[in-house]
Design a protein around this motif. Structure first.
Motif, PDB file in Angstrom:
ATOM      1  N   LYS A  70      26.421  27.504  27.529  1.00  0.00           N
ATOM      2  CA  LYS A  70      25.884  28.529  26.617  1.00  0.00           C
ATOM      3  C   LYS A  70      24.727  29.275  27.270  1.00  0.00           C
ATOM      4  N   ALA A  71      23.824  28.506  27.911  1.00  0.00           N
ATOM      5  CA  ALA A  71      22.633  29.112  28.505  1.00  0.00           C
ATOM      6  C   ALA A  71      23.023  30.080  29.627  1.00  0.00           C
ATOM      7  N   ILE A  72      24.078  29.763  30.357  1.00  0.00           N
ATOM      8  CA  ILE A  72      24.514  30.645  31.445  1.00  0.00           C
ATOM      9  C   ILE A  72      25.058  31.961  30.892  1.00  0.00           C
ATOM     10  N   GLY A  73      25.635  31.908  29.717  1.00  0.00           N
ATOM     11  CA  GLY A  73      26.156  33.137  29.110  1.00  0.00           C
ATOM     12  C   GLY A  73      27.650  33.118  28.867  1.00  0.00           C
ATOM     13  N   PHE A  74      28.288  31.987  29.157  1.00  0.00           N
ATOM     14  CA  PHE A  74      29.720  31.870  28.869  1.00  0.00           C
ATOM     15  C   PHE A  74      29.978  31.977  27.375  1.00  0.00           C
ATOM     16  N   GLN A  75      31.075  32.575  26.981  1.00  0.00           N
ATOM     17  CA  GLN A  75      31.618  32.350  25.643  1.00  0.00           C
ATOM     18  C   GLN A  75      32.117  30.912  25.716  1.00  0.00           C
ATOM     19  N   ARG A 117      57.097  34.459  15.451  1.00  0.00           N
ATOM     20  CA  ARG A 117      56.592  33.525  14.446  1.00  0.00           C
ATOM     21  C   ARG A 117      55.417  34.147  13.678  1.00  0.00           C
ATOM     22  N   MET A 118      54.547  34.842  14.422  1.00  0.00           N
ATOM     23  CA  MET A 118      53.380  35.451  13.774  1.00  0.00           C
ATOM     24  C   MET A 118      53.815  36.601  12.854  1.00  0.00           C
ATOM     25  N   LYS A 119      54.761  37.390  13.345  1.00  0.00           N
ATOM     26  CA  LYS A 119      55.263  38.516  12.543  1.00  0.00           C
ATOM     27  C   LYS A 119      55.793  38.019  11.204  1.00  0.00           C
ATOM     28  N   ARG A 120      56.515  36.914  11.250  1.00  0.00           N
ATOM     29  CA  ARG A 120      57.127  36.369  10.029  1.00  0.00           C
ATOM     30  C   ARG A 120      56.102  36.002   8.962  1.00  0.00           C
ATOM     31  N   ILE A 121      54.881  35.679   9.391  1.00  0.00           N
ATOM     32  CA  ILE A 121      53.862  35.340   8.381  1.00  0.00           C
ATOM     33  C   ILE A 121      52.866  36.487   8.181  1.00  0.00           C
ATOM     34  N   GLY A 122      53.223  37.684   8.692  1.00  0.00           N
ATOM     35  CA  GLY A 122      52.397  38.863   8.420  1.00  0.00           C
ATOM     36  C   GLY A 122      51.267  39.084   9.410  1.00  0.00           C
ATOM     37  N   TYR A 123      51.353  38.468  10.576  1.00  0.00           N
ATOM     38  CA  TYR A 123      50.303  38.643  11.590  1.00  0.00           C
ATOM     39  C   TYR A 123      50.881  39.298  12.837  1.00  0.00           C
ATOM     40  N   GLU A 124      49.976  39.900  13.626  1.00  0.00           N
ATOM     41  CA  GLU A 124      50.424  40.624  14.810  1.00  0.00           C
ATOM     42  C   GLU A 124      49.778  40.040  16.066  1.00  0.00           C
ATOM     43  N   LEU A 125      50.621  39.646  16.999  1.00  0.00           N
ATOM     44  CA  LEU A 125      50.120  39.146  18.282  1.00  0.00           C
ATOM     45  C   LEU A 125      49.714  40.352  19.113  1.00  0.00           C
ATOM     46  N   VAL A 126      48.458  40.439  19.540  1.00  0.00           N
ATOM     47  CA  VAL A 126      48.013  41.675  20.183  1.00  0.00           C
ATOM     48  C   VAL A 126      47.786  41.509  21.683  1.00  0.00           C
ATOM     49  N   THR A 127      47.871  42.653  22.382  1.00  0.00           N
ATOM     50  CA  THR A 127      47.558  42.702  23.815  1.00  0.00           C
ATOM     51  C   THR A 127      46.106  43.119  23.929  1.00  0.00           C
ATOM     52  N   ASP A 128      45.231  42.151  24.093  1.00  0.00           N
ATOM     53  CA  ASP A 128      43.795  42.420  24.005  1.00  0.00           C
ATOM     54  C   ASP A 128      43.090  41.223  24.638  1.00  0.00           C
ATOM     55  N   ARG A 129      41.915  41.468  25.239  1.00  0.00           N
ATOM     56  CA  ARG A 129      41.161  40.332  25.788  1.00  0.00           C
ATOM     57  C   ARG A 129      40.775  39.353  24.693  1.00  0.00           C
ATOM     58  N   GLY A 130      40.538  39.884  23.489  1.00  0.00           N
ATOM     59  CA  GLY A 130      40.180  38.999  22.377  1.00  0.00           C
ATOM     60  C   GLY A 130      38.858  38.304  22.588  1.00  0.00           C
ATOM     61  N   ASP A 131      37.809  39.108  22.852  1.00  0.00           N
ATOM     62  CA  ASP A 131      36.490  38.512  23.052  1.00  0.00           C
ATOM     63  C   ASP A 131      35.866  38.100  21.733  1.00  0.00           C
ATOM     64  N   SER A 132      34.853  37.265  21.851  1.00  0.00           N
ATOM     65  CA  SER A 132      34.061  36.892  20.686  1.00  0.00           C
ATOM     66  C   SER A 132      33.329  38.131  20.192  1.00  0.00           C
ATOM     67  N   ILE A 133      33.478  38.425  18.908  1.00  0.00           N
ATOM     68  CA  ILE A 133      32.839  39.602  18.324  1.00  0.00           C
ATOM     69  C   ILE A 133      31.326  39.510  18.474  1.00  0.00           C
ATOM     70  N   ARG A 134      30.805  38.293  18.342  1.00  0.00           N
ATOM     71  CA  ARG A 134      29.362  38.091  18.443  1.00  0.00           C
ATOM     72  C   ARG A 134      28.861  38.471  19.835  1.00  0.00           C
ATOM     73  N   LYS A 135      29.613  38.048  20.871  1.00  0.00           N
ATOM     74  CA  LYS A 135      29.215  38.366  22.254  1.00  0.00           C
ATOM     75  C   LYS A 135      29.258  39.871  22.490  1.00  0.00           C
ATOM     76  N   LEU A 136      30.303  40.516  21.980  1.00  0.00           N
ATOM     77  CA  LEU A 136      30.427  41.970  22.171  1.00  0.00           C
ATOM     78  C   LEU A 136      29.227  42.667  21.542  1.00  0.00           C
ATOM     79  N   GLU A 137      28.862  42.184  20.357  1.00  0.00           N
ATOM     80  CA  GLU A 137      27.739  42.769  19.624  1.00  0.00           C
ATOM     81  C   GLU A 137      26.433  42.580  20.403  1.00  0.00           C
ATOM     82  N   GLU A 138      26.237  41.359  20.961  1.00  0.00           N
ATOM     83  CA  GLU A 138      25.036  41.095  21.757  1.00  0.00           C
ATOM     84  C   GLU A 138      24.961  42.055  22.941  1.00  0.00           C
TER      85      GLU A 138
END
Ligand code: 5AD
Ligand code: FES
Length: 362
Positions: free
Chosen positions: A194-199, A332-353
């Motif tokens: 955490k201290a180094i800055g890793f997610q 499988r995700m589509k069947r339950i109403g979710y979408e698998l995305v092409t994205d790095r998918g970073d932590s929103i908190r880290k992006l905000e920081e």
């Protein structure tokens, strides 16, 4: 039910409960109505941050050599039946090429604690992947290392690090590991990361031998204190060539309950519906997403080695090719109403920081 519903609502509103209240909710994990109510709030919370997106990571299990001897793990060093393998840098890069074309923008490099991969070699691998794919994130899952080593991986471009703490209770940790490994050291590694800055990702096995619900409440405290960007949990599953071969598997419903609770105490956390969850129940990963998880990690390892990375018995997705794994999960995700995305998918908190830092600099 009424009392527990009240507690669940309180958890949703306040993001925390007293220990006895957490226990009360956990004790009721077998009741569908309770779980459904929790899951509803957990989904609502996940939706607020991530909508119906499910992030995906390509998992590359590049070596099953391990110097450790954890009692639960199928690739522990004492398991002489494990067929050991190591992927060369070129093989790892080939996995990434294939993964990139399939839409993966995060690669998770996971292995046992294998000294063959020196810091120099790991830096080379990280640098080469980053050079080829500057738009991708790299997650490492290589176990306990010196802080200096973690730092040099970070400097080479690694973004995230997964290191489950397994249990935050020192005595329980002792039941799961030989004495060379300590809970204190594991927690220190997480703080260093955490201290180094890793997610940073911590996590536990649900229903590991000797685990009590009180231990789980301690784990919630640890998570709250550490504020990890990611949490990985899945049921304990016995492996036939380990000292725990005869121990019962962890509970599916308790795992789902905990996923929901974790979503509510760490609302923006990246939370995978893990392979172990998909192994204990054929609908496990779907149920995990519906309980508040928002990440899946299909296998990108070469098919020839998949069956050799057996942490527990009957692990799923050890036969299909990478493309099939991705397509299967996407459907499988589509069947339950979710979408698998092409994205790095970073932590929103880290992006905000990062955004706030940039504003301050300018
Ligand atoms: N059952 C479930 N999970 C396991 N892991 C290791 N062995 C098992 C098992 N038998 C998990 C541990 C480890 C992660 C890589 O896999 O939590 O941190
Ligand atoms: Fe490899 Fe536990 S057996 S880290």
């Amino acid at each position: 039910m009424d009392n527990v519903s009240f507690l669940i609502e309180k958890l949703y509103m306040e993001g925390w409960l007293r220990d006895e209240e957490f226990l009360e909710v956990l004790i009721h994990h077998g009741e569908n109505e309770i779980r459904n109510l929790l899951a509803e709030y957990a989904r609502k919370t996940a939706h607020r941050y991530y909508g119906n997106k499910v992030y995906t990571r390509g998992l590359i299990e590049f070596s099953n050599y391990c110097r450790n001897d954890c009692y639960y793990c199928g690739i522990r060093r004492s398991n002489s039946h494990a067929q050991r393998y190591r992927l060369k840098k070129e093989d790892i890069l080939t996995c990434c090429d294939e993964g990139y074309n399939l839409g993966f923008r995060t690669f998770v490099l996971q292995s046992g604690e294998d000294g063959y991969y020196t810091d120099e070699l790991l830096i080379e691998i990280i640098t080469d992947i980053k050079r080829r794919y500057p738009d991708c994130a790299i997650t490492l899952s290589l176990g306990e290392k010196e802080k200096e080593s973690y730092q040099c991986y970070y400097d080479a471009g690694a973004d995230r690090y997964l290191l489950r703490h397994e249990t935050s209770n020192a005595q329980h940790y002792r039941c799961l590991h030989p004495k060379e490994l300590t809970s204190e050291h594991r927690k220190q590694c997480l703080r260093d990361l955490k201290a180094i800055g890793f997610q940073t990702g911590c996590g536990i096995m649900v229903g590991s031998p000797s685990q009590t619900l009180r231990h789980i409440v301690e784990d919630l405290h640890f998570m709250k204190e550490l504020q990890p960007e990611m949490v990985g949990i899945g049921p304990f599953l016995p492996h036939h060539d380990t000292p725990f071969y005869n121990e019962p598997a962890g509970s599916f419903t308790l795992t789902l309950t905990l996923l929901s609770i974790i979503r509510l105490i760490l609302p923006d956390v990246l939370l995978p519906a893990t392979t172990a969850l998909g192994t204990i129940d054929p609908q496990g990963r779907e149920q995990g997403i519906l309980a508040g998880a928002n990440v899946v990690m299909p296998n990108l390892s070469p098919v020839a080695v998949r069956k050799k990375y057996m942490l527990y018995d009957d692990k799923i997705c050890t036969g299909d090719e990478a493309a099939e794994c991705r397509v299967c999960l996407s459907n499988r995700m589509k069947r339950i109403g979710y979408e698998l995305v092409t994205d790095r998918g970073d932590s929103i908190r880290k992006l905000e920081e990062k955004r706030i830092c940039t504003i301050n600099i300018h």
